[in-house]
Design a protein around this motif. Sequence first.
Motif, PDB file in Angstrom:
ATOM      1  N   GLY A 353       0.812  -1.210   0.000  1.00  0.00           N
ATOM      2  CA  GLY A 353       0.000   0.000   0.000  1.00  0.00           C
ATOM      3  C   GLY A 353       0.841   1.254   0.000  1.00  0.00           C
ATOM      4  N   VAL A 354       0.254   2.348  -0.477  1.00  0.00           N
ATOM      5  CA  VAL A 354       0.906   3.644  -0.454  1.00  0.00           C
ATOM      6  C   VAL A 354      -0.156   4.713  -0.270  1.00  0.00           C
ATOM      7  CG1 VAL A 354       0.779   3.961  -2.965  1.00  0.00           C
ATOM      8  CG2 VAL A 354       2.554   5.158  -1.652  1.00  0.00           C
ATOM      9  N   GLY A 355       0.176   5.750   0.482  1.00  0.00           N
ATOM     10  CA  GLY A 355      -0.771   6.830   0.687  1.00  0.00           C
ATOM     11  C   GLY A 355      -1.806   6.507   1.753  1.00  0.00           C
ATOM     12  N   MET A 356      -2.921   7.224   1.721  1.00  0.00           N
ATOM     13  CA  MET A 356      -3.949   7.103   2.752  1.00  0.00           C
ATOM     14  C   MET A 356      -4.787   5.843   2.566  1.00  0.00           C
ATOM     15  SD  MET A 356      -5.463  10.956   3.035  1.00  0.00           S
ATOM     16  CE  MET A 356      -4.381  12.376   3.160  1.00  0.00           C
ATOM     17  N   THR A 357      -5.204   5.275   3.691  1.00  0.00           N
ATOM     18  CA  THR A 357      -6.211   4.220   3.656  1.00  0.00           C
ATOM     19  C   THR A 357      -7.571   4.872   3.460  1.00  0.00           C
ATOM     20  OG1 THR A 357      -6.602   4.283   6.046  1.00  0.00           O
ATOM     21  CG2 THR A 357      -4.823   2.841   5.255  1.00  0.00           C
ATOM     22  N   GLU A 358      -8.571   4.056   3.227  1.00  0.00           N
ATOM     23  CA  GLU A 358      -9.915   4.607   3.026  1.00  0.00           C
ATOM     24  C   GLU A 358     -10.372   5.401   4.243  1.00  0.00           C
ATOM     25  OE1 GLU A 358     -14.503   3.125   2.072  1.00  0.00           O
ATOM     26  OE2 GLU A 358     -12.825   1.704   1.881  1.00  0.00           O
ATOM     27  N   SER A 359     -10.182   4.852   5.442  1.00  0.00           N
ATOM     28  CA  SER A 359     -10.642   5.549   6.650  1.00  0.00           C
ATOM     29  C   SER A 359      -9.851   6.834   6.877  1.00  0.00           C
ATOM     30  CB  SER A 359     -10.527   4.629   7.875  1.00  0.00           C
ATOM     31  OG  SER A 359      -9.192   4.229   8.084  1.00  0.00           O
ATOM     32  N   ALA A 361      -8.479   8.716   4.591  1.00  0.00           N
ATOM     33  CA  ALA A 361      -8.908   9.688   3.580  1.00  0.00           C
ATOM     34  C   ALA A 361     -10.250  10.312   3.952  1.00  0.00           C
ATOM     35  CB  ALA A 361      -8.993   9.015   2.222  1.00  0.00           C
ATOM     36  N   LYS A 362     -11.174   9.492   4.452  1.00  0.00           N
ATOM     37  CA  LYS A 362     -12.488  10.013   4.845  1.00  0.00           C
ATOM     38  C   LYS A 362     -12.369  10.987   6.005  1.00  0.00           C
ATOM     39  CE  LYS A 362     -15.329   6.184   3.155  1.00  0.00           C
ATOM     40  NZ  LYS A 362     -16.148   4.997   3.528  1.00  0.00           N
ATOM     41  N   GLN A 363     -11.467  10.667   6.954  1.00  0.00           N
ATOM     42  CA  GLN A 363     -11.291  11.554   8.104  1.00  0.00           C
ATOM     43  C   GLN A 363     -10.703  12.899   7.696  1.00  0.00           C
ATOM     44  OE1 GLN A 363      -8.959   9.444  11.027  1.00  0.00           O
ATOM     45  NE2 GLN A 363     -10.461   7.805  11.233  1.00  0.00           N
ATOM     46  N   LYS A 364      -9.780  12.886   6.725  1.00  0.00           N
ATOM     47  CA  LYS A 364      -9.099  14.123   6.343  1.00  0.00           C
ATOM     48  C   LYS A 364      -9.847  14.897   5.274  1.00  0.00           C
ATOM     49  CE  LYS A 364      -4.640  16.029   4.980  1.00  0.00           C
ATOM     50  NZ  LYS A 364      -3.200  15.774   4.773  1.00  0.00           N
ATOM     51  N   HIS A 365     -10.428  14.191   4.298  1.00  0.00           N
ATOM     52  CA  HIS A 365     -11.029  14.867   3.147  1.00  0.00           C
ATOM     53  C   HIS A 365     -12.559  14.842   3.152  1.00  0.00           C
ATOM     54  CE1 HIS A 365      -7.260  15.519   0.821  1.00  0.00           C
ATOM     55  NE2 HIS A 365      -6.862  14.454   1.494  1.00  0.00           N
ATOM     56  N   GLY A 366     -13.143  13.958   3.932  1.00  0.00           N
ATOM     57  CA  GLY A 366     -14.596  13.874   3.970  1.00  0.00           C
ATOM     58  C   GLY A 366     -15.152  13.166   2.748  1.00  0.00           C
ATOM     59  N   GLU A 387      -8.232 -18.331  -4.060  1.00  0.00           N
ATOM     60  CA  GLU A 387      -7.768 -17.040  -3.540  1.00  0.00           C
ATOM     61  C   GLU A 387      -8.075 -15.911  -4.505  1.00  0.00           C
ATOM     62  OE1 GLU A 387      -3.603 -16.687  -2.377  1.00  0.00           O
ATOM     63  OE2 GLU A 387      -3.878 -18.525  -1.226  1.00  0.00           O
ATOM     64  N   ARG A 388      -8.633 -14.824  -3.968  1.00  0.00           N
ATOM     65  CA  ARG A 388      -8.962 -13.663  -4.783  1.00  0.00           C
ATOM     66  C   ARG A 388      -8.048 -12.500  -4.418  1.00  0.00           C
ATOM     67  NH1 ARG A 388     -13.680 -14.143  -7.498  1.00  0.00           N
ATOM     68  NH2 ARG A 388     -13.856 -11.867  -7.741  1.00  0.00           N
ATOM     69  N   ALA A 389      -7.674 -11.742  -5.435  1.00  0.00           N
ATOM     70  CA  ALA A 389      -6.899 -10.520  -5.231  1.00  0.00           C
ATOM     71  C   ALA A 389      -7.865  -9.356  -5.049  1.00  0.00           C
ATOM     72  CB  ALA A 389      -5.970 -10.271  -6.416  1.00  0.00           C
ATOM     73  N   LEU A 390      -7.391  -8.322  -4.364  1.00  0.00           N
ATOM     74  CA  LEU A 390      -8.220  -7.146  -4.120  1.00  0.00           C
ATOM     75  C   LEU A 390      -7.353  -5.895  -4.272  1.00  0.00           C
ATOM     76  CD1 LEU A 390     -10.909  -5.868  -3.144  1.00  0.00           C
ATOM     77  CD2 LEU A 390     -10.058  -6.139  -0.801  1.00  0.00           C
ATOM     78  N   TYR A 391      -7.744  -5.019  -5.206  1.00  0.00           N
ATOM     79  CA  TYR A 391      -7.051  -3.753  -5.412  1.00  0.00           C
ATOM     80  C   TYR A 391      -8.009  -2.618  -5.062  1.00  0.00           C
ATOM     81  CZ  TYR A 391      -3.630  -6.297  -8.358  1.00  0.00           C
ATOM     82  OH  TYR A 391      -2.686  -7.159  -8.850  1.00  0.00           O
ATOM     83  N   LYS A 392      -7.494  -1.576  -4.395  1.00  0.00           N
ATOM     84  CA  LYS A 392      -8.311  -0.420  -4.037  1.00  0.00           C
ATOM     85  C   LYS A 392      -7.589   0.865  -4.426  1.00  0.00           C
ATOM     86  CE  LYS A 392     -10.553  -0.028  -0.225  1.00  0.00           C
ATOM     87  NZ  LYS A 392     -10.916   0.067   1.208  1.00  0.00           N
ATOM     88  N   MET A 393      -8.338   1.805  -4.961  1.00  0.00           N
ATOM     89  CA  MET A 393      -7.807   3.137  -5.241  1.00  0.00           C
ATOM     90  C   MET A 393      -8.709   4.146  -4.544  1.00  0.00           C
ATOM     91  SD  MET A 393      -7.190   5.034  -8.924  1.00  0.00           S
ATOM     92  CE  MET A 393      -5.887   3.901  -9.420  1.00  0.00           C
ATOM     93  N   ILE A 394      -8.133   4.968  -3.685  1.00  0.00           N
ATOM     94  CA  ILE A 394      -8.886   5.965  -2.933  1.00  0.00           C
ATOM     95  C   ILE A 394      -8.578   7.333  -3.520  1.00  0.00           C
ATOM     96  CG2 ILE A 394      -9.235   7.050  -0.684  1.00  0.00           C
ATOM     97  CD1 ILE A 394      -7.857   3.587  -0.708  1.00  0.00           C
ATOM     98  N   CYS A 395      -9.625   8.062  -3.924  1.00  0.00           N
ATOM     99  CA  CYS A 395      -9.445   9.353  -4.594  1.00  0.00           C
ATOM    100  C   CYS A 395     -10.224  10.450  -3.878  1.00  0.00           C
ATOM    101  CB  CYS A 395      -9.916   9.284  -6.047  1.00  0.00           C
ATOM    102  SG  CYS A 395      -9.050   8.056  -7.036  1.00  0.00           S
ATOM    103  N   ASP A 396      -9.737  11.671  -4.016  1.00  0.00           N
ATOM    104  CA  ASP A 396     -10.444  12.832  -3.498  1.00  0.00           C
ATOM    105  C   ASP A 396     -11.772  12.964  -4.236  1.00  0.00           C
ATOM    106  OD1 ASP A 396     -11.185  15.859  -3.700  1.00  0.00           O
ATOM    107  OD2 ASP A 396      -9.796  15.746  -2.002  1.00  0.00           O
TER     108      ASP A 396
END
Length: 450
Positions: A353-359, A361-366, A387-396
């Motif tokens: 992972g890199v950058g903010m997690t989902e939680s 990001a929500k706390q800082k950016h709403g 086994e399943r892979a999981l990718y997440k991208m969190i954006c402003d």
Amino acid sequence: MTDAKYDYDLFVIGAGSGGTRAARVSAAHGARVAVAEEYRVGGTCVIRGCVPKKLLVYGAHFAEDLADARRFGWDVPDCSFDWKVLTGNVFEEVDRINKAYTATLETHGAEIIHERAELTGPNNVRLASGREVTAKYILIASGARPHIPTCPGHEYGITSNEAFHLDSVPRRILIAGAGYIANEFAGIFHELGAEVTLINRSDQILRGYDEQIRDRLLQISMTKGLQFRFNAKFEGIEQQADGALKVSMSNHAPIEVDCVMFATGRVPNTENLGLDAAGVETNEKGAVKVDEDSRSNVPSIYAVGDVTDRIQLTPVAIREGQAFADTVFGNKPTRVDYHCVPAAVFSHPQMAGVGMTESQAKQKHGSVKVYVSDFRPMKNVLAGRNERALYKMICDGETNKILGIHMIGPEAAEILQAAAVAVKAGLTKDAFDQTVALHPTMAEELVLMK
């Protein structure tokens, strides 16, 4: 540059990744440099951390690869595993890198002193032999060590340091902790045939990582047969007549195992370094307090790496050592940017992972937008592995700027390294949408998320 009233321009305590980089670059800038290392050049990463552990991860993964190969048409017989062969080859590689680090320092003119060193003043160091030297600047790069709980019988346990030196793979192992070290060794020992139980004082694993990603690792690990005991505090270890270890813990019944491994955090190596004599301040964890330039409260004394308890990662220590050398001796003031530092867990499967997690990001950016790809890698499909892979991208939510990328799946760390550049550069989701997919790959899911 040199100051004749001192024996050295720079004296480094500790020849790990940060100390070695600082010493080498400072010497290249023309400084007279000495490095004191009481064990081996290379530090935790090279000798008993990242490098040997990753080699064990590779070795352990062959258990799954050999099984999967049959589905791909290979007539793979039942294979036996020899722990001694693996660890022997790992130690050979460690020796090679140790010699390479040593040669690099010597080639650049740094003097290596194989003794323990401690401060006796702002510009003074005393070696274990009794010799006293002076230096215009002193850099503390003594790293950190595994934390060992103080429960009764703790002397029967091992840490990650000793895990490489076990005579064989334990039949049953209990690992205390739920951070990256605990989960990595849990995966290693499980793949090599051990019955693995992890216990943790809280009800979470890998605190600080994205919740959805770490929950996926927990789900996969449990499906594979790893056991977890949460809200369990160590109460004691008793050795039984047959040599087994009986572990008592809160909220759970005792368990008998053949090996107990502590992976409960790391402690800065600042004891008996003479910090009080030099007037160097430490925080509540014992770490050296430093400013943005890695300078302590004593102007002539700096510190880099795990001993400062900032971000305990080898590449960060290396950057801190480089920045110190360039600033102090290279006439090139440099500070380390700790924003968007990527991290990985070499579990089975890998997390990164890199950058903010989902939680976060929500706390800082709403307002945030979360894009997800939950898929079964092509290799797993043919291998019959669910086994399943999981990718997440969190954006402003307003600008669509990428705030974080997190993933779990085969080769997640290798894939994330390139994606981390995009996050660091402040790119938007549109930049990924406009990039043509490289097919068929797992990485293409990064540019296909909707």
